[in-house]
Design a protein around this motif. Structure first.
Motif, PDB file in Angstrom:
ATOM      1  N   LEU A 181       0.833  -1.214   0.000  1.00  0.00           N
ATOM      2  CA  LEU A 181       0.000   0.000   0.000  1.00  0.00           C
ATOM      3  C   LEU A 181       0.860   1.253   0.000  1.00  0.00           C
ATOM      4  N   GLN A 182       1.990   1.208   0.683  1.00  0.00           N
ATOM      5  CA  GLN A 182       2.880   2.368   0.683  1.00  0.00           C
ATOM      6  C   GLN A 182       3.438   2.623  -0.719  1.00  0.00           C
ATOM      7  N   ARG A 183       3.828   1.571  -1.393  1.00  0.00           N
ATOM      8  CA  ARG A 183       4.361   1.707  -2.754  1.00  0.00           C
ATOM      9  C   ARG A 183       3.291   2.280  -3.697  1.00  0.00           C
ATOM     10  N   LEU A 184       2.065   1.772  -3.577  1.00  0.00           N
ATOM     11  CA  LEU A 184       0.976   2.297  -4.414  1.00  0.00           C
ATOM     12  C   LEU A 184       0.717   3.773  -4.111  1.00  0.00           C
ATOM     13  N   TRP A 185       0.742   4.129  -2.837  1.00  0.00           N
ATOM     14  CA  TRP A 185       0.511   5.527  -2.450  1.00  0.00           C
ATOM     15  C   TRP A 185       1.601   6.430  -3.027  1.00  0.00           C
ATOM     16  N   GLU A 186       2.847   5.960  -2.944  1.00  0.00           N
ATOM     17  CA  GLU A 186       3.959   6.758  -3.470  1.00  0.00           C
ATOM     18  C   GLU A 186       3.856   6.930  -4.983  1.00  0.00           C
ATOM     19  N   ARG A 187       3.294   5.922  -5.665  1.00  0.00           N
ATOM     20  CA  ARG A 187       3.116   5.987  -7.117  1.00  0.00           C
ATOM     21  C   ARG A 187       1.800   6.654  -7.513  1.00  0.00           C
ATOM     22  N   ARG A 188       1.019   7.065  -6.515  1.00  0.00           N
ATOM     23  CA  ARG A 188      -0.279   7.718  -6.721  1.00  0.00           C
ATOM     24  C   ARG A 188      -1.253   6.802  -7.459  1.00  0.00           C
ATOM     25  N   LYS A 189      -1.239   5.537  -7.087  1.00  0.00           N
ATOM     26  CA  LYS A 189      -2.128   4.532  -7.672  1.00  0.00           C
ATOM     27  C   LYS A 189      -3.006   3.994  -6.555  1.00  0.00           C
ATOM     28  N   TRP A 190      -4.202   4.561  -6.420  1.00  0.00           N
ATOM     29  CA  TRP A 190      -5.045   4.125  -5.307  1.00  0.00           C
ATOM     30  C   TRP A 190      -6.458   3.742  -5.740  1.00  0.00           C
ATOM     31  N   ASP A 191      -6.659   3.513  -7.024  1.00  0.00           N
ATOM     32  CA  ASP A 191      -7.980   3.047  -7.456  1.00  0.00           C
ATOM     33  C   ASP A 191      -8.153   1.579  -7.043  1.00  0.00           C
ATOM     34  N   PRO A 192      -9.381   1.146  -6.735  1.00  0.00           N
ATOM     35  CA  PRO A 192      -9.609  -0.217  -6.233  1.00  0.00           C
ATOM     36  C   PRO A 192      -9.072  -1.321  -7.140  1.00  0.00           C
TER      37      PRO A 192
ATOM     38  N   GLY B 272     -14.099   0.650  -3.058  1.00  0.00           N
ATOM     39  CA  GLY B 272     -13.845   2.087  -3.061  1.00  0.00           C
ATOM     40  C   GLY B 272     -14.002   2.648  -1.654  1.00  0.00           C
ATOM     41  N   MET B 273     -13.641   3.886  -1.482  1.00  0.00           N
ATOM     42  CA  MET B 273     -13.763   4.549  -0.183  1.00  0.00           C
ATOM     43  C   MET B 273     -15.245   4.759   0.143  1.00  0.00           C
ATOM     44  N   SER B 274     -15.537   4.900   1.420  1.00  0.00           N
ATOM     45  CA  SER B 274     -16.907   5.156   1.864  1.00  0.00           C
ATOM     46  C   SER B 274     -17.320   6.574   1.499  1.00  0.00           C
ATOM     47  N   GLN B 275     -18.603   6.749   1.242  1.00  0.00           N
ATOM     48  CA  GLN B 275     -19.130   8.089   0.974  1.00  0.00           C
ATOM     49  C   GLN B 275     -19.019   8.952   2.226  1.00  0.00           C
ATOM     50  N   ARG B 276     -18.823  10.236   2.012  1.00  0.00           N
ATOM     51  CA  ARG B 276     -18.765  11.202   3.113  1.00  0.00           C
ATOM     52  C   ARG B 276     -19.609  12.408   2.747  1.00  0.00           C
TER      53      ARG B 276
ATOM     54  N   GLY C 229     -23.849  17.587  -0.011  1.00  0.00           N
ATOM     55  CA  GLY C 229     -24.191  16.234  -0.454  1.00  0.00           C
ATOM     56  C   GLY C 229     -23.079  15.247  -0.177  1.00  0.00           C
ATOM     57  N   TYR C 230     -23.355  13.996  -0.539  1.00  0.00           N
ATOM     58  CA  TYR C 230     -22.379  12.934  -0.341  1.00  0.00           C
ATOM     59  C   TYR C 230     -21.384  12.904  -1.499  1.00  0.00           C
ATOM     60  N   VAL C 231     -20.137  12.652  -1.153  1.00  0.00           N
ATOM     61  CA  VAL C 231     -19.085  12.475  -2.153  1.00  0.00           C
ATOM     62  C   VAL C 231     -18.331  11.197  -1.828  1.00  0.00           C
ATOM     63  N   THR C 232     -17.777  10.554  -2.853  1.00  0.00           N
ATOM     64  CA  THR C 232     -16.936   9.373  -2.656  1.00  0.00           C
ATOM     65  C   THR C 232     -15.509   9.767  -2.989  1.00  0.00           C
ATOM     66  N   PRO C 233     -14.632   9.839  -1.986  1.00  0.00           N
ATOM     67  CA  PRO C 233     -13.249  10.236  -2.249  1.00  0.00           C
ATOM     68  C   PRO C 233     -12.528   9.186  -3.096  1.00  0.00           C
ATOM     69  N   GLU C 234     -11.492   9.615  -3.782  1.00  0.00           N
ATOM     70  CA  GLU C 234     -10.637   8.675  -4.503  1.00  0.00           C
ATOM     71  C   GLU C 234      -9.940   7.774  -3.485  1.00  0.00           C
ATOM     72  N   GLY C 235      -9.680   6.550  -3.882  1.00  0.00           N
ATOM     73  CA  GLY C 235      -8.935   5.659  -3.008  1.00  0.00           C
ATOM     74  C   GLY C 235      -9.595   4.301  -2.895  1.00  0.00           C
ATOM     75  N   ALA C 236      -8.985   3.448  -2.108  1.00  0.00           N
ATOM     76  CA  ALA C 236      -9.483   2.083  -1.935  1.00  0.00           C
ATOM     77  C   ALA C 236      -9.380   1.670  -0.473  1.00  0.00           C
ATOM     78  N   ARG C 237     -10.390   0.901  -0.053  1.00  0.00           N
ATOM     79  CA  ARG C 237     -10.375   0.287   1.282  1.00  0.00           C
ATOM     80  C   ARG C 237     -10.055  -1.188   1.107  1.00  0.00           C
ATOM     81  N   VAL C 238      -9.339  -1.732   2.077  1.00  0.00           N
ATOM     82  CA  VAL C 238      -8.895  -3.121   2.021  1.00  0.00           C
ATOM     83  C   VAL C 238      -9.294  -3.823   3.303  1.00  0.00           C
TER      84      VAL C 238
END
Length: 202
Positions: free
Chosen positions: A102-113, A145-149, A154-163
């Motif tokens: 996950l750290q490597r993906l974050w550093e590469r800015r690759k966080w889509d599910p 994907g990330m949870s809506q906030r 209104g509700y938005v879904t941030p970029e990123g992935a939950r594991v």
């Protein structure tokens, strides 16, 4: 002899006695009036806090996070289950495997599910499969994907992935990777949401 002449020495004696008593009292420490103290400090004469003091509710549960009545009951769904010591070690070992990915993906800015799922499946995990009624039938890994906030209006879904990784029935690893940061941790499962942390505002 008039009575007014006789009254003068008596009045003078009474005045002198009052003056002596007043001088003798100079420097004495006097206890404050308990009623005045209660009015100014908001406590009762016995020193107990008044019922209007914050946190004075008789319904507060021990260990209640915000002091609200029924806090523990209302937030049971947010409590992590207990892990056996051996299973906690297994979960921590798996968390240590996921963290560098996950750290490597974050550093590469690759966080889509999709990208995150592919990278974690390369570690040898299998996607968790669940029947329509919620029964698990295989696999251990879930990536979403990330949870809506709620944001602005209104509700938005941030970029990123939950594991979520189920290590044992009583042991999980969960994490996320998003633009701002990433996280991985080992913990027991949640009552209603398994290995994923439940959202706030239940």
């Amino acid at each position: 002899m008039s009575t007014s002449l006789l009254a003068r020495p008596a009045a003078s004696l009474a005045l002198a006695a009052a003056l002596v008593a007043s001088l003798a009292a100079c420097g004495d420490v006097r206890a404050p009036d308990a009623r005045a103290g209660a009015a100014s400090t908001g406590s009762t004469p016995s020193g107990a806090p008044s019922s209007s003091a914050p946190g004075a509710s008789p319904y507060v549960e021990p260990g209640a996070g915000d002091g609200a009545p029924h806090y523990n009951e209302n937030n049971a769904f947010r409590r992590e289950g207990d892990m056996t010591p051996a299973h906690a070690k297994d979960a921590q070992r798996e968390a240590d495997r996921l963290r560098p990915v996950l750290q490597r993906l974050w550093e590469r800015r690759k966080w889509d599910p999709g990208t995150v799922r592919t990278a974690l499946l390369r570690l040898g995990y299998e996607e968790e499969r669940v029947t329509k009624d919620g029964k698990r039938v295989g696999g251990t890994l879930t990536v979403t994907g990330m949870s809506q906030r709620w944001k602005d209006d209104g509700y938005v879904t941030p970029e990123g992935a939950r594991v979520a990784l189920r290590v044992h029935d009583d042991a999980c690893v969960s994490g996320f990777v998003q633009k701002s940061n990433f996280e991985v941790r080992a913990h027991g499962p949640y009552l209603e949401t398994g290995c994923f942390e439940p959202p706030y505002g239940h």
